[in-house]
Each structure stands twice: as structure tokens, then as C-alpha cells.
Design a protein around this motif. Structure first.
Motif, PDB file in Angstrom:
ATOM      1  N   ASN A  31       1.404  -1.429   0.296  1.00 36.67           N
ATOM      2  CA  ASN A  31       0.108  -0.354   0.436  1.00 36.67           C
ATOM      3  C   ASN A  31       0.725   1.649  -0.285  1.00 36.67           C
ATOM      4  OD1 ASN A  31       0.176   0.697   2.675  1.00 36.67           O
ATOM      5  ND2 ASN A  31      -0.277  -0.893   3.307  1.00 36.67           N
ATOM      6  N   GLN A  33       0.707   5.248   1.350  1.00 34.48           N
ATOM      7  CA  GLN A  33       0.172   6.261   2.190  1.00 34.48           C
ATOM      8  C   GLN A  33       0.411   7.587   1.560  1.00 34.48           C
ATOM      9  OE1 GLN A  33      -0.681   4.616   6.257  1.00 34.48           O
ATOM     10  NE2 GLN A  33       0.372   2.757   5.689  1.00 34.48           N
ATOM     11  N   TYR A  35       0.777  11.623   3.797  1.00 32.56           N
ATOM     12  CA  TYR A  35       0.381  12.172   5.076  1.00 32.56           C
ATOM     13  C   TYR A  35       0.864  14.021   4.596  1.00 32.56           C
ATOM     14  CZ  TYR A  35       1.325   7.636   8.085  1.00 32.56           C
ATOM     15  OH  TYR A  35       1.019   6.038   8.021  1.00 32.56           O
ATOM     16  N   LEU A  43       2.648  14.077  11.920  1.00 32.22           N
ATOM     17  CA  LEU A  43       1.929  13.684  11.183  1.00 32.22           C
ATOM     18  C   LEU A  43       0.633  13.134  11.007  1.00 32.22           C
ATOM     19  CD1 LEU A  43       5.218  11.486   9.865  1.00 32.22           C
ATOM     20  CD2 LEU A  43       4.253  12.530   8.719  1.00 32.22           C
ATOM     21  N   HIS A  45      -2.241  11.990   9.192  1.00 33.85           N
ATOM     22  CA  HIS A  45      -2.264  10.463   7.843  1.00 33.85           C
ATOM     23  C   HIS A  45      -4.197  11.208   6.796  1.00 33.85           C
ATOM     24  CE1 HIS A  45      -4.591   7.234   5.981  1.00 33.85           C
ATOM     25  NE2 HIS A  45      -3.555   6.786   5.701  1.00 33.85           N
ATOM     26  N   LEU A  48      -5.146   5.944   2.488  1.00 33.10           N
ATOM     27  CA  LEU A  48      -4.139   4.892   1.823  1.00 33.10           C
ATOM     28  C   LEU A  48      -4.150   3.975   1.257  1.00 33.10           C
ATOM     29  CD1 LEU A  48      -2.567   1.719   4.262  1.00 33.10           C
ATOM     30  CD2 LEU A  48      -4.304   1.427   2.812  1.00 33.10           C
ATOM     31  N   ARG A  50      -4.370   1.022  -1.281  1.00 32.63           N
ATOM     32  CA  ARG A  50      -4.037  -0.406  -1.600  1.00 32.63           C
ATOM     33  C   ARG A  50      -3.254  -0.510  -3.323  1.00 32.63           C
ATOM     34  NH1 ARG A  50      -4.199  -2.210   3.463  1.00 32.63           N
ATOM     35  NH2 ARG A  50      -5.532  -1.942   4.790  1.00 32.63           N
ATOM     36  N   PHE A  88       3.653  14.534   1.964  1.00 25.09           N
ATOM     37  CA  PHE A  88       4.732  12.809   2.624  1.00 25.09           C
ATOM     38  C   PHE A  88       4.088  11.830   1.696  1.00 25.09           C
ATOM     39  CE2 PHE A  88       7.993  14.616   4.490  1.00 25.09           C
ATOM     40  CZ  PHE A  88       7.775  15.403   5.818  1.00 25.09           C
ATOM     41  N   ASN A  93       8.333  -0.806   4.230  1.00 22.05           N
ATOM     42  CA  ASN A  93       9.678  -1.373   4.104  1.00 22.05           C
ATOM     43  C   ASN A  93       8.879  -2.845   3.325  1.00 22.05           C
ATOM     44  OD1 ASN A  93       9.400  -2.330   5.883  1.00 22.05           O
ATOM     45  ND2 ASN A  93      11.457  -1.728   7.294  1.00 22.05           N
ATOM     46  N   ALA A  95      10.091  -5.823   4.740  1.00 19.11           N
ATOM     47  CA  ALA A  95       9.646  -6.725   6.052  1.00 19.11           C
ATOM     48  C   ALA A  95       8.534  -6.593   6.295  1.00 19.11           C
ATOM     49  CB  ALA A  95      10.725  -6.068   7.398  1.00 19.11           C
ATOM     50  N   GLY A  96       8.010  -4.701   5.734  1.00 19.99           N
ATOM     51  CA  GLY A  96       6.448  -4.423   5.911  1.00 19.99           C
ATOM     52  C   GLY A  96       6.580  -4.359   7.205  1.00 19.99           C
ATOM     53  N   THR A  97       7.608  -4.020   7.953  1.00 18.32           N
ATOM     54  CA  THR A  97       7.854  -3.411   9.401  1.00 18.32           C
ATOM     55  C   THR A  97       7.299  -1.986   9.767  1.00 18.32           C
ATOM     56  OG1 THR A  97       9.613  -3.113   9.387  1.00 18.32           O
ATOM     57  CG2 THR A  97       8.720  -5.280  10.391  1.00 18.32           C
ATOM     58  N   ALA A  98       7.836  -1.334   8.485  1.00 21.33           N
ATOM     59  CA  ALA A  98       7.968   0.507   9.151  1.00 21.33           C
ATOM     60  C   ALA A  98       7.486   1.170   7.341  1.00 21.33           C
ATOM     61  CB  ALA A  98       9.368   0.392   9.402  1.00 21.33           C
ATOM     62  N   LEU A  99       6.876   2.237   8.067  1.00 18.57           N
ATOM     63  CA  LEU A  99       7.011   3.349   6.271  1.00 18.57           C
ATOM     64  C   LEU A  99       8.261   4.002   6.110  1.00 18.57           C
ATOM     65  CD1 LEU A  99       3.861   5.018   7.763  1.00 18.57           C
ATOM     66  CD2 LEU A  99       3.857   2.947   5.711  1.00 18.57           C
ATOM     67  N   PHE A 101       9.563   7.043   3.935  1.00 17.99           N
ATOM     68  CA  PHE A 101       9.141   8.423   3.232  1.00 17.99           C
ATOM     69  C   PHE A 101       9.758   9.269   2.734  1.00 17.99           C
ATOM     70  CE2 PHE A 101       5.462   9.282   5.970  1.00 17.99           C
ATOM     71  CZ  PHE A 101       5.744   8.701   7.640  1.00 17.99           C
TER      72      PHE A 101
ATOM     73  N   TYR B  33       6.275   2.003  16.474  1.00 17.37           N
ATOM     74  CA  TYR B  33       6.981   2.655  15.632  1.00 17.37           C
ATOM     75  C   TYR B  33       7.187   3.607  16.632  1.00 17.37           C
ATOM     76  CZ  TYR B  33       3.614   0.160  12.401  1.00 17.37           C
ATOM     77  OH  TYR B  33       2.428  -0.727  12.175  1.00 17.37           O
ATOM     78  N   TYR B  35      10.467   6.456  14.702  1.00 15.50           N
ATOM     79  CA  TYR B  35      10.932   6.931  13.697  1.00 15.50           C
ATOM     80  C   TYR B  35      11.343   8.663  14.037  1.00 15.50           C
ATOM     81  CZ  TYR B  35       7.568   4.724  10.819  1.00 15.50           C
ATOM     82  OH  TYR B  35       6.245   3.652   9.990  1.00 15.50           O
ATOM     83  N   LEU B  43      12.342  11.568   6.653  1.00 17.88           N
ATOM     84  CA  LEU B  43      11.785  11.297   7.958  1.00 17.88           C
ATOM     85  C   LEU B  43      12.599   9.379   8.213  1.00 17.88           C
ATOM     86  CD1 LEU B  43       8.380  12.565   7.710  1.00 17.88           C
ATOM     87  CD2 LEU B  43       9.190  11.057   9.642  1.00 17.88           C
ATOM     88  N   PHE B  45      13.437   5.733   9.054  1.00 22.28           N
ATOM     89  CA  PHE B  45      12.942   4.526  10.339  1.00 22.28           C
ATOM     90  C   PHE B  45      13.677   4.581  11.887  1.00 22.28           C
ATOM     91  CE2 PHE B  45      10.693   0.628  12.090  1.00 22.28           C
ATOM     92  CZ  PHE B  45      11.817  -0.317  11.940  1.00 22.28           C
ATOM     93  N   TYR B  48      10.420  -1.091  15.815  1.00 18.07           N
ATOM     94  CA  TYR B  48       9.206  -1.921  15.201  1.00 18.07           C
ATOM     95  C   TYR B  48       8.709  -2.247  16.605  1.00 18.07           C
ATOM     96  CZ  TYR B  48       5.314  -4.726  13.575  1.00 18.07           C
ATOM     97  OH  TYR B  48       4.231  -5.727  12.599  1.00 18.07           O
ATOM     98  N   ASP B  56      11.487  -5.566  15.729  1.00 19.84           N
ATOM     99  CA  ASP B  56      12.374  -4.864  14.636  1.00 19.84           C
ATOM    100  C   ASP B  56      13.343  -3.909  14.633  1.00 19.84           C
ATOM    101  OD1 ASP B  56      14.071  -3.966  11.997  1.00 19.84           O
ATOM    102  OD2 ASP B  56      11.762  -4.326  11.283  1.00 19.84           O
ATOM    103  N   TYR B  98      -0.791  -5.338  12.126  1.00 22.59           N
ATOM    104  CA  TYR B  98       0.020  -5.149  10.707  1.00 22.59           C
ATOM    105  C   TYR B  98       0.070  -4.864   9.767  1.00 22.59           C
ATOM    106  CZ  TYR B  98       3.536  -7.121   7.902  1.00 22.59           C
ATOM    107  OH  TYR B  98       4.575  -8.038   6.521  1.00 22.59           O
ATOM    108  N   GLN B 102      -1.192   3.307   9.958  1.00 19.84           N
ATOM    109  CA  GLN B 102      -0.305   3.969  11.425  1.00 19.84           C
ATOM    110  C   GLN B 102      -0.329   5.705  11.660  1.00 19.84           C
ATOM    111  OE1 GLN B 102       4.106   3.675  10.978  1.00 19.84           O
ATOM    112  NE2 GLN B 102       3.908   1.622   9.689  1.00 19.84           N
ATOM    113  N   PHE B 104       0.200   8.883  13.898  1.00 17.24           N
ATOM    114  CA  PHE B 104       1.599   9.438  14.499  1.00 17.24           C
ATOM    115  C   PHE B 104       0.643  10.124  15.526  1.00 17.24           C
ATOM    116  CE2 PHE B 104       5.169   8.796  12.193  1.00 17.24           C
ATOM    117  CZ  PHE B 104       4.690   8.225  10.690  1.00 17.24           C
TER     118      PHE B 104
END
Lengths: 111, 113
Positions: A31, A33, A35, A43, A45, A48, A50, A88, A93, A95-99, A101, B33, B35, B43, B45, B48, B56, B98, B102, B104
């Protein structure tokens, strides 16, 4: 490493005009997003979208996504002075664990 | 309902001191998370947390940075022996699950003199 790249870096328009910001990314995404950030703090949102969607609307905001071109655009219609902010795009990422930007587009709307 | 909150909003410290930054996520959100945002780097990361899974930590810039999340809720980011290049706004975000949106917090502006 940077994934999203916004264009233009800065945009100045008059109230009532439309503002279009573009975002390009490098790898496949789940996806994307958008911001908004005012005054370099929190930030907010916006939308989003997909990877299986092509267009999404929210009020005066319209977001499109073209996965074949790895690009997205944010359109703000009938802009207001209160829309002045940095915008933004962000993608997940690998791994799908973070955004991740981009560096953002700074929008100035003058009355 | 209440959003993500962070404290302090501003922190000024001397080089070499340790600092702790706190984040209260939205109640019920399992993912959290951290950042940071600095002028030169945009920005980035940092770390997590998802439920009880191992965090992570791939974004932490050095071993001076650490974070924990107690009871699956509040998180603390600790920076030891701060350096001037640590000056930045540290942002916390949480999401329900997950991959979800997100949300902030307002951030903590850290200035290292």
C-alpha cells in the motif's frame, strides 16, 4: 534507503487553485500512504491506497496509484490557506514493518 | 478517542548525557513504531514493536539507541551518551494491526548542545 520520492519539492499556489503532488517509488508495495505535516511536528494521515486500488477520494483529496509506473499522485482541489503544509508519501518497507518516507513536497497556499 | 501521545514535547540536553523519550500509543493498538526526522536525513524508521514478537531494530543508528515496550503498551526510547547529531524530532506511531494505517504522535524535539 529511500523508497518514495515526491515531486515537486515545493509548490506555491493561490487559494482556490488545485495542487497536484507526485510520488514515485522503486520496489513493489502493499500500500501507499499520504501524510501531511504542519510546522515540522506530528504527521496527519490523509489516505491509504492499496496496491489493487487505482483511485481513492476523501473530501477535497484525490489519490491515484499506477503500480505499472510505480507512481502515485495527490490532488487537493479548491485549496485553502490551511492546506499549507508539507506532504509526504510513504510505502511499506520490504519486511512490512515500517514506512519509508520521501522527502516531501512543501505546499504554500496564499490568500 | 485519545491519539498517540509523547513526552516530553521538547528536550534540551548536554552532549554525553542519556535521555529517555516516552510514547503512549492508541489504546488497543498492537503495533508501535519509532521514527526520527532531521533536516539532513528526512524521516527515518528506527524500531518496530508488534505484540509479543521480537522487535525489528534494523533502523537503530547505533548501539547507543535502545527501546522497550512494557506490557504491550507504553514505549520508551533511550539514547545513551547523546551526540549533537542525535538532535532531531523523534516521532512515535501506532497501528491497530500490522500493515494498517499508522497514527503519529506530536513528536519530541531533542536538542543536544
Amino acid at each position: 534507503s529511500q523508497q518514495g520520492e515526491e515531486d515537486p519539492q515545493a509548490l506555491s499556489i493561490q487559494e482556490g487553485e488545485n495542487a497536484t503532488m507526485n510520488c514515485s517509488y522503486k520496489t513493489s508495495i502493499n500500500n501507499l500512504q499520504w501524510y501531511r505535516q504542519n510546522s515540522g511536528r506530528g504527521l496527519v494521515h490523509l489516505i491509504l491506497i492499496r496496491s489493487n486500488e487505482r483511485e481513492k477520494h476523501s473530501g477535497r483529496l484525490r489519490v491515484t496509484l499506477d503500480t505499472s509506473k510505480k507512481s502515485s499522485s495527490l490532488l487537493i482541489t479548491a485549496s485553502r490557506a490551511a492546506d499549507t503544509a508539507s506532504y509526504f508519501c510513504a510505502t511499506d518497507n520490504q519486511a512490512g514493518t515500517a514506512l519509508i518516507f520521501g522527502k516531501g513536497t512543501t505546499l504554500s497556499v496564499s490568500s | 478517542g485519545a491519539g498517540v501521545s509523547q513526552s516530553p514535547s521538547n528536550k534540551v540536553t548536554e552532549k554525553g548525557k542519556d535521555v529517555e523519550l516516552r510514547c503512549d500509543p492508541i489504546s488497543g493498538h498492537t503495533a508501535l513504531y519509532w521514527y526520527r526526522q532531521s533536516l539532513g536525513q528526512g524521516l527515518e524508521f528506527l524500531i518496530y514493536f508488534q505484540g509479543n514478537s521480537a522487535p525489528d531494530k534494523s533502523g537503530l543508528p547505533s548501539d547507543r539507541f535502545s527501546a522497550e515496550r512494557t506490557g504491550g503498551s507504553v514505549s520508551t526510547l533511550t539514547i545513551q551518551r547523546t551526540q549533537q547529531e542525535d538532535s532531531a524530532v523523534y516521532l512515535c506511531a501506532s497501528s491497530a494491526l500490522y500493515g494498517d494505517t499508522q497514527y503519529f504522535g506530536p513528536g519530541t524535539r531533542l536538542t543536544v548542545l
